[in-house]
Design a protein around this motif. Structure first.
Motif, PDB file in Angstrom:
ATOM      1  N   LEU B 151      13.105 118.023  91.952  1.00  0.00           N
ATOM      2  CA  LEU B 151      13.271 118.387  90.665  1.00  0.00           C
ATOM      3  C   LEU B 151      11.541 118.214  89.572  1.00  0.00           C
ATOM      4  O   LEU B 151      11.518 118.763  88.509  1.00  0.00           O
ATOM      5  CB  LEU B 151      14.061 117.113  89.843  1.00  0.00           C
ATOM      6  N   GLU B 152      11.023 117.399  89.853  1.00  0.00           N
ATOM      7  CA  GLU B 152       9.471 117.199  89.159  1.00  0.00           C
ATOM      8  C   GLU B 152      10.173 116.730  87.924  1.00  0.00           C
ATOM      9  O   GLU B 152       8.912 117.846  87.404  1.00  0.00           O
ATOM     10  CB  GLU B 152       8.857 118.439  89.746  1.00  0.00           C
ATOM     11  N   PRO B 153      10.595 116.025  87.220  1.00  0.00           N
ATOM     12  CA  PRO B 153      10.148 115.708  86.325  1.00  0.00           C
ATOM     13  C   PRO B 153       8.743 115.413  85.672  1.00  0.00           C
ATOM     14  O   PRO B 153       8.711 114.294  86.142  1.00  0.00           O
ATOM     15  CB  PRO B 153      11.427 114.430  86.402  1.00  0.00           C
ATOM     16  N   GLN B 154       8.811 115.223  84.429  1.00  0.00           N
ATOM     17  CA  GLN B 154       8.024 113.963  83.950  1.00  0.00           C
ATOM     18  C   GLN B 154       8.218 112.879  83.608  1.00  0.00           C
ATOM     19  O   GLN B 154       7.257 111.952  83.217  1.00  0.00           O
ATOM     20  CB  GLN B 154       7.163 114.946  82.716  1.00  0.00           C
ATOM     21  N   VAL B 155       9.508 112.611  83.242  1.00  0.00           N
ATOM     22  CA  VAL B 155       9.557 111.528  82.800  1.00  0.00           C
ATOM     23  C   VAL B 155      10.382 111.061  83.569  1.00  0.00           C
ATOM     24  O   VAL B 155      11.467 111.622  83.768  1.00  0.00           O
ATOM     25  CB  VAL B 155      10.304 111.464  81.260  1.00  0.00           C
ATOM     26  N   VAL B 156      10.177 109.919  84.602  1.00  0.00           N
ATOM     27  CA  VAL B 156      11.839 109.151  85.480  1.00  0.00           C
ATOM     28  C   VAL B 156      12.715 107.748  85.317  1.00  0.00           C
ATOM     29  O   VAL B 156      11.139 106.858  84.584  1.00  0.00           O
ATOM     30  CB  VAL B 156      10.590 109.573  86.669  1.00  0.00           C
ATOM     31  N   LEU B 157      13.853 107.898  85.262  1.00  0.00           N
ATOM     32  CA  LEU B 157      13.927 106.511  84.803  1.00  0.00           C
ATOM     33  C   LEU B 157      14.149 105.915  86.153  1.00  0.00           C
ATOM     34  O   LEU B 157      15.504 106.835  86.851  1.00  0.00           O
ATOM     35  CB  LEU B 157      14.732 106.466  83.632  1.00  0.00           C
ATOM     36  N   PHE B 158      14.652 105.246  86.732  1.00  0.00           N
ATOM     37  CA  PHE B 158      14.377 104.603  87.989  1.00  0.00           C
ATOM     38  C   PHE B 158      15.588 102.746  87.124  1.00  0.00           C
ATOM     39  O   PHE B 158      15.123 102.046  86.396  1.00  0.00           O
ATOM     40  CB  PHE B 158      13.808 103.458  88.489  1.00  0.00           C
ATOM     41  N   ASP B 159      16.984 102.995  87.465  1.00  0.00           N
ATOM     42  CA  ASP B 159      17.960 101.717  87.399  1.00  0.00           C
ATOM     43  C   ASP B 159      18.144 101.228  88.597  1.00  0.00           C
ATOM     44  O   ASP B 159      17.990 101.664  89.472  1.00  0.00           O
ATOM     45  CB  ASP B 159      18.649 102.360  86.993  1.00  0.00           C
ATOM     46  N   GLU B 160      17.566  99.466  88.888  1.00  0.00           N
ATOM     47  CA  GLU B 160      17.193  99.038  89.605  1.00  0.00           C
ATOM     48  C   GLU B 160      17.268  99.248  91.147  1.00  0.00           C
ATOM     49  O   GLU B 160      18.033  99.367  91.695  1.00  0.00           O
ATOM     50  CB  GLU B 160      18.750  97.681  89.518  1.00  0.00           C
ATOM     51  N   PRO B 161      16.221  99.999  90.743  1.00  0.00           N
ATOM     52  CA  PRO B 161      15.644 101.087  92.743  1.00  0.00           C
ATOM     53  C   PRO B 161      16.003 100.430  93.436  1.00  0.00           C
ATOM     54  O   PRO B 161      16.071 100.702  94.818  1.00  0.00           O
ATOM     55  CB  PRO B 161      14.516 101.933  91.942  1.00  0.00           C
ATOM     56  N   LEU B 162      15.483  98.767  94.108  1.00  0.00           N
ATOM     57  CA  LEU B 162      14.778  98.439  94.848  1.00  0.00           C
ATOM     58  C   LEU B 162      16.330  97.126  95.242  1.00  0.00           C
ATOM     59  O   LEU B 162      15.973  96.547  95.868  1.00  0.00           O
ATOM     60  CB  LEU B 162      14.092  97.180  94.743  1.00  0.00           C
ATOM     61  N   ALA B 163      16.874  96.776  94.196  1.00  0.00           N
ATOM     62  CA  ALA B 163      18.131  96.076  94.329  1.00  0.00           C
ATOM     63  C   ALA B 163      19.079  96.047  96.086  1.00  0.00           C
ATOM     64  O   ALA B 163      19.225  97.050  95.830  1.00  0.00           O
ATOM     65  CB  ALA B 163      18.778  96.017  92.948  1.00  0.00           C
ATOM     66  N   GLY B 164      19.301  95.222  96.365  1.00  0.00           N
ATOM     67  CA  GLY B 164      19.887  95.561  98.046  1.00  0.00           C
ATOM     68  C   GLY B 164      19.025  96.041  98.807  1.00  0.00           C
ATOM     69  O   GLY B 164      20.033  96.854  99.779  1.00  0.00           O
ATOM     70  N   VAL B 185       3.363 110.950  85.173  1.00  0.00           N
ATOM     71  CA  VAL B 185       4.821 111.238  85.314  1.00  0.00           C
ATOM     72  C   VAL B 185       4.529 109.761  84.699  1.00  0.00           C
ATOM     73  O   VAL B 185       4.300 108.753  84.871  1.00  0.00           O
ATOM     74  CB  VAL B 185       5.331 110.998  86.818  1.00  0.00           C
ATOM     75  N   ALA B 186       5.095 109.326  83.897  1.00  0.00           N
ATOM     76  CA  ALA B 186       5.313 108.317  82.517  1.00  0.00           C
ATOM     77  C   ALA B 186       7.183 107.867  83.976  1.00  0.00           C
ATOM     78  O   ALA B 186       8.096 108.261  83.838  1.00  0.00           O
ATOM     79  CB  ALA B 186       6.181 108.831  81.896  1.00  0.00           C
ATOM     80  N   VAL B 187       6.544 106.506  84.206  1.00  0.00           N
ATOM     81  CA  VAL B 187       7.835 105.525  84.343  1.00  0.00           C
ATOM     82  C   VAL B 187       8.800 104.512  83.965  1.00  0.00           C
ATOM     83  O   VAL B 187       7.497 103.471  83.724  1.00  0.00           O
ATOM     84  CB  VAL B 187       7.333 105.615  85.678  1.00  0.00           C
ATOM     85  N   MET B 188       9.526 104.520  83.610  1.00  0.00           N
ATOM     86  CA  MET B 188      10.572 103.438  83.163  1.00  0.00           C
ATOM     87  C   MET B 188      11.281 103.074  84.353  1.00  0.00           C
ATOM     88  O   MET B 188      12.004 103.209  85.348  1.00  0.00           O
ATOM     89  CB  MET B 188      11.626 104.057  82.165  1.00  0.00           C
ATOM     90  N   LEU B 189      10.855 101.339  84.524  1.00  0.00           N
ATOM     91  CA  LEU B 189      11.742 100.823  85.077  1.00  0.00           C
ATOM     92  C   LEU B 189      12.691  99.222  85.208  1.00  0.00           C
ATOM     93  O   LEU B 189      11.938  98.695  84.987  1.00  0.00           O
ATOM     94  CB  LEU B 189      10.243 100.893  86.475  1.00  0.00           C
ATOM     95  N   VAL B 190      14.128  99.781  85.073  1.00  0.00           N
ATOM     96  CA  VAL B 190      14.884  98.588  84.975  1.00  0.00           C
ATOM     97  C   VAL B 190      14.889  97.804  86.380  1.00  0.00           C
ATOM     98  O   VAL B 190      14.777  98.321  87.535  1.00  0.00           O
ATOM     99  CB  VAL B 190      15.853  99.047  84.630  1.00  0.00           C
ATOM    100  N   CYS B 191      14.249  96.306  86.150  1.00  0.00           N
ATOM    101  CA  CYS B 191      14.735  95.376  87.546  1.00  0.00           C
ATOM    102  C   CYS B 191      14.664  94.040  86.706  1.00  0.00           C
ATOM    103  O   CYS B 191      14.254  93.805  85.738  1.00  0.00           O
ATOM    104  CB  CYS B 191      13.298  95.633  88.544  1.00  0.00           C
ATOM    105  N   HIS B 192      14.912  93.309  87.989  1.00  0.00           N
ATOM    106  CA  HIS B 192      14.589  92.113  88.111  1.00  0.00           C
ATOM    107  C   HIS B 192      13.291  90.778  88.458  1.00  0.00           C
ATOM    108  O   HIS B 192      13.031  90.067  88.222  1.00  0.00           O
ATOM    109  CB  HIS B 192      16.212  91.108  88.924  1.00  0.00           C
ATOM    110  N   ASP B 193      12.505  91.614  89.424  1.00  0.00           N
ATOM    111  CA  ASP B 193      11.413  90.852  89.319  1.00  0.00           C
ATOM    112  C   ASP B 193       9.902  91.697  89.406  1.00  0.00           C
ATOM    113  O   ASP B 193       9.788  92.992  88.360  1.00  0.00           O
ATOM    114  CB  ASP B 193      11.074  91.111  90.701  1.00  0.00           C
TER     115      ASP B 193
END
Ligand SMILES: Nc1ncnc2c1ncn2[C@@H]1O[C@H](COP(=O)(O)OP(=O)(O)O)[C@@H](O)[C@H]1O
Ligand SMILES: [Mg+2]
Lengths: 294, 223
Positions: B151-164, B185-193
């Motif tokens: 999709l080649e978005p300009q803004v990417v939101l990751f919701d816990e991409p590495l969990a498990g 790309v502007a990246v927003m990353l939800v994570c625990h680490d």
């Protein structure tokens, strides 16, 4: 094989594919939009009345009724969905909201038909040439052969659409996960509008075909079709196109064979009995995966 | 394109999931969002993507308000996201999962090539004709990543991409995020680490080491 048995099997195959068609349009709508179209039977019935007008009243071939029924019901559904679709889909409980809405629509269409055609039973009167075929010692009315022939074209065409084209895949994807489809930019509302309208059009065509198979119908026949449709798709697995076809076959076979062995009134009962059994053993239906839930 | 969020609030009944959140992510930046479970991280992403409507506040994408828009509009405006629990089309093949995106005026052959390319990048090319439902949880997350790549978005939101996720798959995923950052790309990353956005920020060529916290905080719930 005794001829009665052969006859019952031939009937079951013919009815099975029509029941499958009845379920096919219903299951896509339920799966993709969680719309329980309680007016499905009335839409089918409206198609039967189109066939009645085109053949009995105007004297044309039932084949001519097919595009008319499709167009009429497509437009009706388009209008309904444009008015209420968005509200239904954003309702807190879309299933219940659509259930009630389409119950209203079913009453509306039913009483509309009653107003236009009276309560007397109507039938499609058209002399095919020849009237019937003889195959393997069986007499097969041409009207029935035509209905099955059209269904045999329509069902594979629908499957090709659903499994081989991008909009078809998107529609099945909507059954699997609506949110994932929206996140890639698909306008699910427009997809729903088109799918709902096409499904109603197919319901209308199904009505034309059923009118060729069943001897007569009244403005009150819609509920029977709705019930058959839901039984078929619950049997097969809600949201599963292949399941609708299987469910239709299973229902038709149980109905026909029980009618042969036990009697007419047991026929319908057997279908419901199988439904209860299937739901008790496999709640998701024969090949359903409950995947329309997100 | 940058994503700017100001004074965002969202309540579910009496649960205040977001309380006056303000933050911004600019092209080439990674913004880590951390917080305990139930803090409102996923709700924040849902508000941005249009799955939830905030009670108050503004969301701007490249200076244009997108608050309250439908998810498919937000997606076409250039925002991509992954879900905490991956959402794939289980009974479509891995490749078909990427091909249901609406045509953007380009011939379907190009989309097909892009889909193959994306699958190669996330190491799923050999599974292209398997059903998505057969993939492991980690592989499903990679499939979501591939969906974002095409999709080649300009803004990417990751919701816990590495969990498990298995550590090999983590590397594939992080490499792709790093490459996105290098493409501005502007990246927003939800994570625990906290180490993850930090490492990414250090690898990003544009603004190495730049690491900002949001000026508002997701409300802590039940903790
Ligand atoms: N759709 C919803 N309906 C009701 N409550 C919700 C909904 N989504 C989230 N919540 C509540 O909002 C709070 C924040 O949830 P969430 O954003 O999923 O947290 P996080 O992703 O940080 O773990 C939780 O208390 C959760 O129960
Ligand atoms: Mg979350």
């Amino acid at each position: 094989m005794p001829p009665l048995m052969t006859g019952a099997i031939v009937n079951a195959v013919a009815l099975g594919i029509l029941y499958g068609l009845l379920g096919l349009s219903l299951t896509i709508i339920y799966g993709a939009m969680r719309i329980a179209n309680l007016a499905h039977g009335e839409m089918v019935l409206a198609g039967s009345y189109v066939a009645y007008v085109v053949t009995t009243q105007l004297g044309y071939s039932p084949l001519a009724a097919i595009p008319v029924a499709f167009t009429l019901l497509f437009l009706l559904a388009f209008a309904l969905f444009a008015v209420a679709g968005r509200r239904l889909q954003t309702a807190r409980d879309p299933e219940m909201a659509s259930f009630l809405f389409f119950y209203g629509v079913s009453l509306m269409v039913g009483s509309g038909l009653l107003f236009l055609f009276d309560a007397d039973a109507r039938s499609v009167i058209f002399q095919f040439q020849p009237i019937s075929y003889r195959v393997l010692g069986l007499v097969i009315p041409k009207a029935r052969a035509v209905a099955v022939g059209v269904a045999l074209v329509l069902v594979p065409a629908l499957f090709l659409f659903l499994y081989r084209t991008t909009p078809g895949k998107a529609l099945r994807a909507a059954v699997m996960n609506r949110d994932a489809l929206r996140i890639v930019g698909v306008d699910v509302e427009r997809l729903s509008l088109v799918a709902f309208s096409v499904s109603a059009g197919i319901a209308g065509v199904t009505g034309v075909l059923l009118a060729l198979v069943f001897p007569a119908f009244t403005p009150f026949s819609g509920l029977d079709y709705t019930i058959t449709g839901f039984v078929v798709i619950v049997l097969g697995g809600l949201g599963s196109p292949l399941g609708a076809l299987l469910g239709g076959m299973l229902f038709a076979f149980s109905e026909q064979l029980t009618t042969l062995w036990i009697g007419q009134s047991a026929g319908v009962l057997a279908g419901f009995l199988i439904l209860v059994l299937v739901v008790a053993i496999r709640p998701a239906g024969l090949i359903g995966q409950a995947e329309w839930k997100s | 394109m940058s994503l700017q969020i100001s004074n965002l609030s969202k309540s579910y009944g009496r649960v205040r999931a977001l309380n006056d959140v303000s933050l911004a992510v600019n092209p080439g930046e990674v913004l880590g969002i951390m917080g305990v479970n139930g803090a409102g991280k996923s709700t924040l992403l849902n508000c941005i993507c249009g799955f939830a409507t905030p009670d108050a506040g503004a969301i701007e994408l490249g200076g244009r308000g997108i608050c309250g828009q439908r998810p498919d509009h937000v997606s076409r405006a250039g925002v991509g996201r992954t879900f905490q629990v991956p959402r794939s089309f289980r009974s479509l093949t891995v490749l078909e999962n990427l091909l249901v995106v609406p045509a953007r005026g380009e011939p379907s052959g190009i989309l097909f090539d892009r889909a193959h390319h994306a699958l190669e990048k996330v190491k799923l090319a050999t599974l292209a004709n398997n059903y998505a439902g057969e993939l492991s949880g980690g592989q499903q997350k990679l499939l979501e990543l591939a969906r974002i790549l095409i999709l080649e978005p300009q803004v990417v939101l990751f919701d816990e991409p590495l969990a498990g996720m298995h550590s090999d798959l983590c590397r594939v995923s992080l490499d792709e995020v790093a490459e996105m950052l290098s493409r501005s790309v502007a990246v927003m990353l939800v994570c625990h680490d906290p180490g993850i956005p930090y490492r990414l920020a250090c690898r990003g060529p544009k603004r190495p080491g730049r690491h900002r916290g949001p000026s508002g905080r997701p409300a802590l719930i039940g903790g």
